[in-house]
Write a protein that holds these residues in place. Sequence first.
Motif, PDB file in Angstrom:
ATOM      1  N   HIS A  62       8.189   4.369 -12.709  1.00  0.00           N
ATOM      2  CA  HIS A  62       9.073   3.259 -13.066  1.00  0.00           C
ATOM      3  C   HIS A  62       8.662   1.964 -12.380  1.00  0.00           C
ATOM      4  CE1 HIS A  62      11.624   6.057 -15.143  1.00  0.00           C
ATOM      5  NE2 HIS A  62      11.722   6.793 -14.047  1.00  0.00           N
ATOM      6  N   THR A  63       8.123   2.063 -11.177  1.00  0.00           N
ATOM      7  CA  THR A  63       7.706   0.882 -10.434  1.00  0.00           C
ATOM      8  C   THR A  63       6.248   0.552 -10.706  1.00  0.00           C
ATOM      9  OG1 THR A  63       9.231   1.556  -8.691  1.00  0.00           O
ATOM     10  CG2 THR A  63       7.680  -0.193  -8.158  1.00  0.00           C
ATOM     11  N   HIS A  64       5.381   1.542 -10.520  1.00  0.00           N
ATOM     12  CA  HIS A  64       3.952   1.357 -10.743  1.00  0.00           C
ATOM     13  C   HIS A  64       3.432   2.517 -11.578  1.00  0.00           C
ATOM     14  CE1 HIS A  64       4.677  -0.428  -6.643  1.00  0.00           C
ATOM     15  NE2 HIS A  64       4.140  -1.450  -7.260  1.00  0.00           N
ATOM     16  N   SER A  65       2.799   2.200 -12.684  1.00  0.00           N
ATOM     17  CA  SER A  65       2.192   3.249 -13.501  1.00  0.00           C
ATOM     18  C   SER A  65       0.916   3.726 -12.814  1.00  0.00           C
ATOM     19  CB  SER A  65       1.849   2.709 -14.895  1.00  0.00           C
ATOM     20  OG  SER A  65       0.749   1.816 -14.812  1.00  0.00           O
TER      21      SER A  65
ATOM     22  N   LEU B 130       0.828  -1.208   0.000  1.00  0.00           N
ATOM     23  CA  LEU B 130       0.000   0.000   0.000  1.00  0.00           C
ATOM     24  C   LEU B 130       0.859   1.254   0.000  1.00  0.00           C
ATOM     25  CD1 LEU B 130      -2.728   1.502   0.296  1.00  0.00           C
ATOM     26  CD2 LEU B 130      -2.467   1.212   2.760  1.00  0.00           C
ATOM     27  N   LEU B 131       1.837   1.310   0.893  1.00  0.00           N
ATOM     28  CA  LEU B 131       2.706   2.493   0.979  1.00  0.00           C
ATOM     29  C   LEU B 131       3.531   2.675  -0.286  1.00  0.00           C
ATOM     30  CD1 LEU B 131       3.912   2.317   4.693  1.00  0.00           C
ATOM     31  CD2 LEU B 131       2.012   3.634   3.723  1.00  0.00           C
ATOM     32  N   SER B 132       3.957   1.584  -0.889  1.00  0.00           N
ATOM     33  CA  SER B 132       4.721   1.668  -2.137  1.00  0.00           C
ATOM     34  C   SER B 132       3.880   2.298  -3.245  1.00  0.00           C
ATOM     35  CB  SER B 132       5.180   0.270  -2.547  1.00  0.00           C
ATOM     36  OG  SER B 132       5.761   0.286  -3.822  1.00  0.00           O
ATOM     37  N   HIS B 133       2.637   1.868  -3.358  1.00  0.00           N
ATOM     38  CA  HIS B 133       1.748   2.435  -4.377  1.00  0.00           C
ATOM     39  C   HIS B 133       1.457   3.913  -4.100  1.00  0.00           C
ATOM     40  CE1 HIS B 133       1.137  -1.740  -5.547  1.00  0.00           C
ATOM     41  NE2 HIS B 133       0.621  -1.284  -6.675  1.00  0.00           N
ATOM     42  N   LEU B 134       1.186   4.236  -2.844  1.00  0.00           N
ATOM     43  CA  LEU B 134       0.939   5.640  -2.495  1.00  0.00           C
ATOM     44  C   LEU B 134       2.167   6.504  -2.767  1.00  0.00           C
ATOM     45  CD1 LEU B 134      -1.060   5.392   0.844  1.00  0.00           C
ATOM     46  CD2 LEU B 134      -1.843   6.438  -1.292  1.00  0.00           C
ATOM     47  N   SER B 135       3.329   5.994  -2.402  1.00  0.00           N
ATOM     48  CA  SER B 135       4.569   6.740  -2.622  1.00  0.00           C
ATOM     49  C   SER B 135       4.795   7.003  -4.105  1.00  0.00           C
ATOM     50  CB  SER B 135       5.747   5.963  -2.036  1.00  0.00           C
ATOM     51  OG  SER B 135       6.954   6.629  -2.302  1.00  0.00           O
ATOM     52  N   ASP B 136       4.618   5.977  -4.917  1.00  0.00           N
ATOM     53  CA  ASP B 136       4.806   6.151  -6.361  1.00  0.00           C
ATOM     54  C   ASP B 136       3.812   7.154  -6.932  1.00  0.00           C
ATOM     55  OD1 ASP B 136       6.898   4.383  -6.317  1.00  0.00           O
ATOM     56  OD2 ASP B 136       5.804   2.738  -7.269  1.00  0.00           O
TER      57      ASP B 136
END
Length: 112
Positions: free
Chosen positions: A74-77, A61-67
Amino acid sequence: PEAAKEKDDDGRTPLHEACIHGALSFEENTTNDAILSLIHDITSYVLHGRRTRLTEDVEVLLSHLSDLCSGNTHTHSPKDILEYFISIQLWNGTTLVLDRHPTLIPTVIKTM
């Protein structure tokens, strides 16, 4: 405490619920700076030994929010982030993506 590790019927910890329903429910908390600050505070909490680690669902969740908030594609469009939020039924997150990327609105309409 042990209660912080307990998961609800959907497998979410209290921290996960707080991130979803608490922080993102207020408009003033939905700016990029506010969300990135929340992510920083949560990760600092872990780094300073107050919790041994985040659960995998919270890390994702935090990874998606951060991106989303840092503009890192580059990680999540944006489309990947939107699909992730829809899949976990995080409607506040879905709204965040659509506010920032209104061209994705047809993607949501197609899923209905």
